[in-house]
Motif scaffolding. Structure first.
Motif, PDB file in Angstrom:
ATOM      1  N   ASP A  55       1.502   4.097 -15.934  1.00 40.26           N
ATOM      2  CA  ASP A  55       2.716   4.169 -16.748  1.00 40.26           C
ATOM      3  C   ASP A  55       2.788   3.062 -17.791  1.00 40.26           C
ATOM      4  N   GLN A  56       2.183   1.916 -17.478  1.00 34.55           N
ATOM      5  CA  GLN A  56       2.188   0.801 -18.415  1.00 34.55           C
ATOM      6  C   GLN A  56       0.971   0.825 -19.339  1.00 34.55           C
ATOM      7  N   GLY A  57       0.129   1.849 -19.207  1.00 35.86           N
ATOM      8  CA  GLY A  57      -1.058   1.954 -20.050  1.00 35.86           C
ATOM      9  C   GLY A  57      -2.081   0.873 -19.762  1.00 35.86           C
ATOM     10  N   ARG A  58      -2.225   0.508 -18.489  1.00 33.91           N
ATOM     11  CA  ARG A  58      -3.104  -0.599 -18.099  1.00 33.91           C
ATOM     12  C   ARG A  58      -4.366  -0.142 -17.391  1.00 33.91           C
ATOM     13  N   LEU A  59      -4.897   1.007 -17.740  1.00 37.23           N
ATOM     14  CA  LEU A  59      -6.154   1.469 -17.145  1.00 37.23           C
ATOM     15  C   LEU A  59      -7.305   1.020 -18.030  1.00 37.23           C
ATOM     16  N   PRO A  60      -8.458   0.675 -17.510  1.00 41.79           N
ATOM     17  CA  PRO A  60      -8.814   0.730 -16.097  1.00 41.79           C
ATOM     18  C   PRO A  60      -8.124  -0.375 -15.293  1.00 41.79           C
ATOM     19  N   ALA A  61      -7.927  -0.070 -14.038  1.00 41.92           N
ATOM     20  CA  ALA A  61      -7.305  -0.997 -13.100  1.00 41.92           C
ATOM     21  C   ALA A  61      -8.075  -0.940 -11.795  1.00 41.92           C
ATOM     22  N   THR A  62      -8.010  -1.992 -11.030  1.00 47.02           N
ATOM     23  CA  THR A  62      -8.696  -2.050  -9.742  1.00 47.02           C
ATOM     24  C   THR A  62      -7.667  -2.092  -8.624  1.00 47.02           C
ATOM     25  N   ILE A  63      -7.824  -1.184  -7.666  1.00 45.26           N
ATOM     26  CA  ILE A  63      -6.977  -1.160  -6.469  1.00 45.26           C
ATOM     27  C   ILE A  63      -7.841  -1.640  -5.311  1.00 45.26           C
ATOM     28  N   ARG A  64      -7.291  -2.522  -4.516  1.00 42.46           N
ATOM     29  CA  ARG A  64      -8.017  -3.051  -3.367  1.00 42.46           C
ATOM     30  C   ARG A  64      -7.120  -3.025  -2.143  1.00 42.46           C
ATOM     31  N   LEU A  65      -7.644  -2.500  -1.055  1.00 40.33           N
ATOM     32  CA  LEU A  65      -6.959  -2.511   0.235  1.00 40.33           C
ATOM     33  C   LEU A  65      -7.745  -3.435   1.146  1.00 40.33           C
ATOM     34  N   VAL A  66      -7.077  -4.419   1.720  1.00 35.29           N
ATOM     35  CA  VAL A  66      -7.739  -5.406   2.560  1.00 35.29           C
ATOM     36  C   VAL A  66      -6.967  -5.556   3.866  1.00 35.29           C
ATOM     37  N   ARG A  67      -7.684  -5.429   4.984  1.00 34.16           N
ATOM     38  CA  ARG A  67      -7.081  -5.700   6.288  1.00 34.16           C
ATOM     39  C   ARG A  67      -7.128  -7.206   6.496  1.00 34.16           C
ATOM     40  N   GLU A  68      -5.978  -7.792   6.811  1.00 33.43           N
ATOM     41  CA  GLU A  68      -5.885  -9.237   6.971  1.00 33.43           C
ATOM     42  C   GLU A  68      -5.324  -9.583   8.345  1.00 33.43           C
ATOM     43  N   GLY A  69      -5.499 -10.813   8.724  1.00 32.27           N
ATOM     44  CA  GLY A  69      -4.985 -11.283  10.004  1.00 32.27           C
ATOM     45  C   GLY A  69      -6.100 -11.337  11.025  1.00 32.27           C
ATOM     46  N   SER A  70      -5.852 -12.048  12.101  1.00 35.81           N
ATOM     47  CA  SER A  70      -6.880 -12.234  13.126  1.00 35.81           C
ATOM     48  C   SER A  70      -7.275 -10.924  13.785  1.00 35.81           C
ATOM     49  N   ARG A  71      -6.366  -9.967  13.861  1.00 40.55           N
ATOM     50  CA  ARG A  71      -6.675  -8.666  14.450  1.00 40.55           C
ATOM     51  C   ARG A  71      -6.549  -7.555  13.410  1.00 40.55           C
ATOM     52  N   SER A  72      -6.660  -7.914  12.148  1.00 42.31           N
ATOM     53  CA  SER A  72      -6.454  -6.967  11.055  1.00 42.31           C
ATOM     54  C   SER A  72      -5.118  -6.262  11.208  1.00 42.31           C
ATOM     55  N   ASP A  73      -4.072  -7.063  11.460  1.00 40.71           N
ATOM     56  CA  ASP A  73      -2.761  -6.484  11.705  1.00 40.71           C
ATOM     57  C   ASP A  73      -1.898  -6.381  10.453  1.00 40.71           C
ATOM     58  N   TRP A  74      -2.440  -6.735   9.300  1.00 39.00           N
ATOM     59  CA  TRP A  74      -1.740  -6.600   8.027  1.00 39.00           C
ATOM     60  C   TRP A  74      -2.655  -5.913   7.028  1.00 39.00           C
ATOM     61  N   LEU A  75      -2.058  -5.158   6.138  1.00 36.14           N
ATOM     62  CA  LEU A  75      -2.788  -4.533   5.045  1.00 36.14           C
ATOM     63  C   LEU A  75      -2.236  -5.090   3.748  1.00 36.14           C
ATOM     64  N   ARG A  76      -3.119  -5.630   2.933  1.00 36.12           N
ATOM     65  CA  ARG A  76      -2.732  -6.089   1.594  1.00 36.12           C
ATOM     66  C   ARG A  76      -3.271  -5.064   0.611  1.00 36.12           C
ATOM     67  N   ILE A  77      -2.399  -4.498  -0.186  1.00 34.04           N
ATOM     68  CA  ILE A  77      -2.790  -3.559  -1.232  1.00 34.04           C
ATOM     69  C   ILE A  77      -2.513  -4.263  -2.550  1.00 34.04           C
ATOM     70  N   SER A  78      -3.528  -4.371  -3.385  1.00 34.02           N
ATOM     71  CA  SER A  78      -3.316  -5.045  -4.665  1.00 34.02           C
ATOM     72  C   SER A  78      -3.882  -4.214  -5.808  1.00 34.02           C
ATOM     73  N   LEU A  79      -3.225  -4.327  -6.925  1.00 29.59           N
ATOM     74  CA  LEU A  79      -3.647  -3.686  -8.157  1.00 29.59           C
ATOM     75  C   LEU A  79      -3.889  -4.787  -9.162  1.00 29.59           C
ATOM     76  N   THR A  80      -5.075  -4.840  -9.732  1.00 29.21           N
ATOM     77  CA  THR A  80      -5.386  -5.818 -10.758  1.00 29.21           C
ATOM     78  C   THR A  80      -5.633  -5.079 -12.052  1.00 29.21           C
ATOM     79  N   ALA A  81      -4.933  -5.495 -13.094  1.00 27.37           N
ATOM     80  CA  ALA A  81      -5.064  -4.861 -14.402  1.00 27.37           C
ATOM     81  C   ALA A  81      -4.631  -5.865 -15.462  1.00 27.37           C
ATOM     82  N   PRO A  82      -5.103  -5.683 -16.686  1.00 29.83           N
ATOM     83  CA  PRO A  82      -4.703  -6.604 -17.749  1.00 29.83           C
ATOM     84  C   PRO A  82      -3.216  -6.489 -18.061  1.00 29.83           C
ATOM     85  N   GLY A  83      -2.479  -7.567 -17.857  1.00 34.93           N
ATOM     86  CA  GLY A  83      -1.082  -7.650 -18.249  1.00 34.93           C
ATOM     87  C   GLY A  83      -0.115  -6.728 -17.546  1.00 34.93           C
TER      88      GLY A  83
END
Length: 150
Positions: A55-83
């Motif tokens: 919607d912001q016209g920021r493609l290409p963008a990178t989406i990353r899903l990462v399991r975090e925590g000692s037992r992978s009990d959290w999921l971090r979802i991040s989108l990296t894009a210019p601006g």
């Protein structure tokens, strides 16, 4: 387009809105040991972040899903894009903003200038293997029994 896997992470580059479907499929496989509710929340948040980039016209963008925590009990979802900007109701991000505030325990924006990241943290709940088997073979959520079963 290919997935980039590291034991507890999935990364995908989005070049076009139609790439979101393949992202959803990869994310569901990445979270296949989680409850249906957890997978649903993660897919909703992933869609909201991908929609923000589009919607912001920021493609290409990178989406990353990462399991975090000692037992992978959290999921971090991040989108990296210019601006990419932080979602707000004023910017027409009403439904996506509602998804973030409802599904994520924490969410926000980091970085500035050339590259920024929108991120969300979700608690992960894994499904019991037997319950997941029932869900996959009978097409029902793990906490529901097919009709006719006691």
């Amino acid at each position: 387009m290919t997935d980039f896997w590291i034991d507890t992470a999935l990364q995908r580059v989005l070049n076009h809105p139609r790439d979101v479907r393949a992202l959803r499929e990869s994310a569901a496989v990445f979270l296949d040991d989680c409850t249906v509710e957890t997978i649903t929340d993660a897919l909703l948040v992933t869609d909201a972040l991908a929609s923000a980039a589009h919607d912001q016209g920021r493609l290409p963008a990178t989406i990353r899903l990462v399991r975090e925590g000692s037992r992978s009990d959290w999921l971090r979802i991040s989108l990296t894009a210019p601006g990419v900007e932080l979602p707000s109701a004023d910017a027409g991000f009403g439904a996506g903003l509602h998804v973030l505030t409802t599904c994520a325990a924490l969410w926000g924006r980091s970085g500035d200038g050339g590259s920024a990241a929108l991120w969300a943290h979700l608690p992960l709940t894994t499904a019991a293997p037997a319950a997941l088997h029932v869900a996959l073979t009978h097409g029902v959520a793990p906490d529901h029994r097919p009709a006719g079963h006691p």
